[in-house]
Design an enzyme around this catalytic site. Sequence first.
Site, PDB file in Angstrom:
ATOM      1  N   HIS A 205      30.448  50.240  47.990  1.00 48.95           N
ATOM      2  CA  HIS A 205      30.748  51.444  47.211  1.00 48.95           C
ATOM      3  C   HIS A 205      29.619  52.459  47.199  1.00 48.95           C
ATOM      4  O   HIS A 205      29.755  53.522  46.592  1.00 48.95           O
ATOM      5  CB  HIS A 205      31.113  51.076  45.769  1.00 48.95           C
ATOM      6  CG  HIS A 205      29.957  50.504  45.009  1.00 48.95           C
ATOM      7  ND1 HIS A 205      29.630  49.177  45.058  1.00 48.95           N
ATOM      8  CD2 HIS A 205      29.040  51.085  44.198  1.00 48.95           C
ATOM      9  CE1 HIS A 205      28.561  48.951  44.310  1.00 48.95           C
ATOM     10  NE2 HIS A 205      28.179  50.101  43.776  1.00 48.95           N
TER      11      HIS A 205
HETATM   12  C1  UD1 Z   1      28.851  53.964  39.770  1.00 48.59           C
HETATM   13  C2  UD1 Z   1      27.326  54.050  39.692  1.00 48.59           C
HETATM   14  C3  UD1 Z   1      26.708  53.069  40.677  1.00 48.59           C
HETATM   15  C4  UD1 Z   1      27.239  51.671  40.457  1.00 48.59           C
HETATM   16  C5  UD1 Z   1      28.760  51.681  40.486  1.00 48.59           C
HETATM   17  C6  UD1 Z   1      29.265  50.315  40.132  1.00 48.59           C
HETATM   18  C7  UD1 Z   1      26.291  56.233  39.161  1.00 48.59           C
HETATM   19  C8  UD1 Z   1      25.604  57.402  39.730  1.00 48.59           C
HETATM   20  N1  UD1 Z   1      26.860  55.382  40.039  1.00 48.59           N
HETATM   21  O1  UD1 Z   1      29.241  54.385  41.067  1.00 48.59           O
HETATM   22  O2  UD1 Z   1      25.300  53.046  40.498  1.00 48.59           O
HETATM   23  O3  UD1 Z   1      26.735  50.826  41.457  1.00 48.59           O
HETATM   24  O4  UD1 Z   1      29.258  52.630  39.528  1.00 48.59           O
HETATM   25  O5  UD1 Z   1      30.580  50.102  40.472  1.00 48.59           O
HETATM   26  O6  UD1 Z   1      26.334  56.073  37.966  1.00 48.59           O
HETATM   27  N2  UD1 Z   1      36.945  55.792  39.743  1.00 48.59           N
HETATM   28  C9  UD1 Z   1      38.193  55.331  39.419  1.00 48.59           C
HETATM   29  N3  UD1 Z   1      38.297  54.504  38.337  1.00 48.59           N
HETATM   30  C10 UD1 Z   1      37.253  54.139  37.565  1.00 48.59           C
HETATM   31  C11 UD1 Z   1      36.005  54.635  37.883  1.00 48.59           C
HETATM   32  C12 UD1 Z   1      35.850  55.461  38.984  1.00 48.59           C
HETATM   33  O7  UD1 Z   1      39.169  55.635  40.088  1.00 48.59           O
HETATM   34  O8  UD1 Z   1      37.448  53.379  36.586  1.00 48.59           O
HETATM   35  C13 UD1 Z   1      36.797  56.667  40.927  1.00 48.59           C
HETATM   36  C14 UD1 Z   1      36.747  58.140  40.561  1.00 48.59           C
HETATM   37  O9  UD1 Z   1      37.461  58.852  41.501  1.00 48.59           O
HETATM   38  C15 UD1 Z   1      35.283  58.480  40.684  1.00 48.59           C
HETATM   39  C16 UD1 Z   1      34.768  57.515  41.737  1.00 48.59           C
HETATM   40  O10 UD1 Z   1      35.557  56.341  41.573  1.00 48.59           O
HETATM   41  O11 UD1 Z   1      35.079  59.811  41.035  1.00 48.59           O
HETATM   42  C17 UD1 Z   1      33.314  57.187  41.560  1.00 48.59           C
HETATM   43  O12 UD1 Z   1      33.027  56.781  40.226  1.00 48.59           O
HETATM   44  P1  UD1 Z   1      31.544  57.006  39.580  1.00 48.59           P
HETATM   45  O13 UD1 Z   1      31.442  56.291  38.287  1.00 48.59           O
HETATM   46  O14 UD1 Z   1      31.215  58.440  39.601  1.00 48.59           O
HETATM   47  O15 UD1 Z   1      30.600  56.350  40.626  1.00 48.59           O
HETATM   48  P2  UD1 Z   1      30.699  54.935  41.334  1.00 48.59           P
HETATM   49  O16 UD1 Z   1      30.780  55.151  42.801  1.00 48.59           O
HETATM   50  O17 UD1 Z   1      31.714  54.095  40.677  1.00 48.59           O
HETATM   51  N1  UDP Z   2      32.403  42.303  40.771  1.00 45.20           N
HETATM   52  C1  UDP Z   2      33.620  41.912  40.210  1.00 45.20           C
HETATM   53  N2  UDP Z   2      34.772  42.181  40.881  1.00 45.20           N
HETATM   54  C2  UDP Z   2      34.791  42.811  42.082  1.00 45.20           C
HETATM   55  C3  UDP Z   2      33.550  43.209  42.638  1.00 45.20           C
HETATM   56  C4  UDP Z   2      32.369  42.947  41.946  1.00 45.20           C
HETATM   57  O1  UDP Z   2      33.626  41.317  39.124  1.00 45.20           O
HETATM   58  O2  UDP Z   2      35.878  43.048  42.626  1.00 45.20           O
HETATM   59  C5  UDP Z   2      31.148  42.060  40.002  1.00 45.20           C
HETATM   60  C6  UDP Z   2      30.037  41.348  40.711  1.00 45.20           C
HETATM   61  O3  UDP Z   2      30.156  39.960  40.640  1.00 45.20           O
HETATM   62  C7  UDP Z   2      28.816  41.847  39.943  1.00 45.20           C
HETATM   63  C8  UDP Z   2      29.196  43.266  39.586  1.00 45.20           C
HETATM   64  O4  UDP Z   2      30.611  43.343  39.709  1.00 45.20           O
HETATM   65  O5  UDP Z   2      28.661  41.092  38.743  1.00 45.20           O
HETATM   66  C9  UDP Z   2      28.530  44.240  40.512  1.00 45.20           C
HETATM   67  O6  UDP Z   2      29.013  45.511  40.270  1.00 45.20           O
HETATM   68  P1  UDP Z   2      29.006  46.671  41.342  1.00 45.20           P
HETATM   69  O7  UDP Z   2      28.910  46.092  42.717  1.00 45.20           O
HETATM   70  O8  UDP Z   2      30.169  47.531  41.021  1.00 45.20           O
HETATM   71  O9  UDP Z   2      27.712  47.505  40.965  1.00 45.20           O
HETATM   72  P2  UDP Z   2      26.170  47.427  41.384  1.00 45.20           P
HETATM   73  O10 UDP Z   2      25.676  46.063  41.062  1.00 45.20           O
HETATM   74  O11 UDP Z   2      26.071  47.758  42.833  1.00 45.20           O
HETATM   75  O12 UDP Z   2      25.534  48.495  40.572  1.00 45.20           O
END
Ligand code: UD1
Ligand code: UDP
Length: 363
Positions: A205
Amino acid sequence: MKIVSVVGARPNLMKIAPLMKAFARRPQIQSLLVHTGQHYDPNMSDLFFRQLGIPEPDINLQVGSASHAVQTAEIMKAFEPILEEHRPDAILVVGDVNSTIACSLVASKLGITVIHVEAGLRSFDRGMPEEINRVLTDSISDLLFCTERSGVENLKREGVDPSKIHLVGNVMIDTLKEHQSAAEKSEILSDLGLVDERYAVVTMHRPSNVDDATILGGVLQVLEVVGRELSIVFPAHPRTRQKLNEFGLADRFARLPNLCELEPVGYLDFLKLMSGATVVLTDSGGVQEETTILGVPCLTLRENTERPITVELGSNQLVGTDPETITDAFHQIMRGGRPPSQIPPLWDGGAAERIADILVSQL
Ligand code: UD1
Ligand code: UDP
């Protein structure tokens, strides 16, 4: 002592869960939980509250998705009146997401103590939004709790007063240890028809990977090779799914050999999947740490990691995004089995208790 803790995105939930329990066991701490609403899909948020036993948030700011500036600003605007109303002694933030920096900034301007859990991690890559969040949050935090020695060293190098820094271990691993036996009972493998199959787990992601059509296409090229030898379990993050559609790569993704395509899965299912995997390919921060504890080979599709201990001691390997390099590393794992993996110091399930003890004695 009144502490307002903040969660926003999925990985915050695994980190906050053991802290909420440790706070509940201490009568000296009055705990309030604020969810910013950065993540809001049921399978990116609610599911984890239920599975990890996190209390319902006292307040949900419901900010949702937006650009970095808008999202950060909306969180700040909504969080300030909460702090003015509740006047806590401290706020506690975890990790490195936009919710982390937004809430820290509001609290520090109001003169409220900021506690940062998972402080000091550095990828030294300022192109990564999380790196900006980490550096800024740490620079305005009053108590900084580190998961690994590199975090302590980074903070000292940046001039943080050593008396504010505490090496306590990893709250994400507290959660893993607490839920390992429940995860064993997950039926995800039989649901996916993988009981006797060998499989790879894939998560991606990071914007540097999935927002770039060439890199995302290169990963699909790797998975076309992986899928000839193993089943592929790929619970796609919403950002990744969106980008596959936007770049016209959704069909190629759906045609990957032996693909089990999934929506994001709950924690227990994901832990079960990782535990039994032949290899994990990921760009997630948390997954690098969890595979280290599980001893499962992890290929991290990034050029750097802010969690170097997972490479030094654990089963993590940084393989970048060049398809040939990743494929070579994959074939090596297929030939060589599991690499030796050691448990990093203090990743023992007791981090949240240590943090709560320090808070009670210091605040
Ligand atoms: C965010 C965090 C990242 C973290 C990740 C974990 C920041 C800058 N980024 O990235 O550090 O590793 O979460 O998963 O804070 N969306 C949905 N449903 C949701 C949430 C998001 O559809 O419940 C979609 C939206 O279109 C959104 C995109 O995902 O624009 C990205 O979401 P966002 O929270 O901005 O950043 P992540 O890539 O999820
Ligand atoms: N995780 C989960 N379901 C999924 C993918 C990840 O429960 O489908 C969990 C994973 O085990 C870890 C956390 O989500 O505990 C990591 O989150 P993510 O990769 O979104 O964020 P990051 O750690 O990169 O910030």
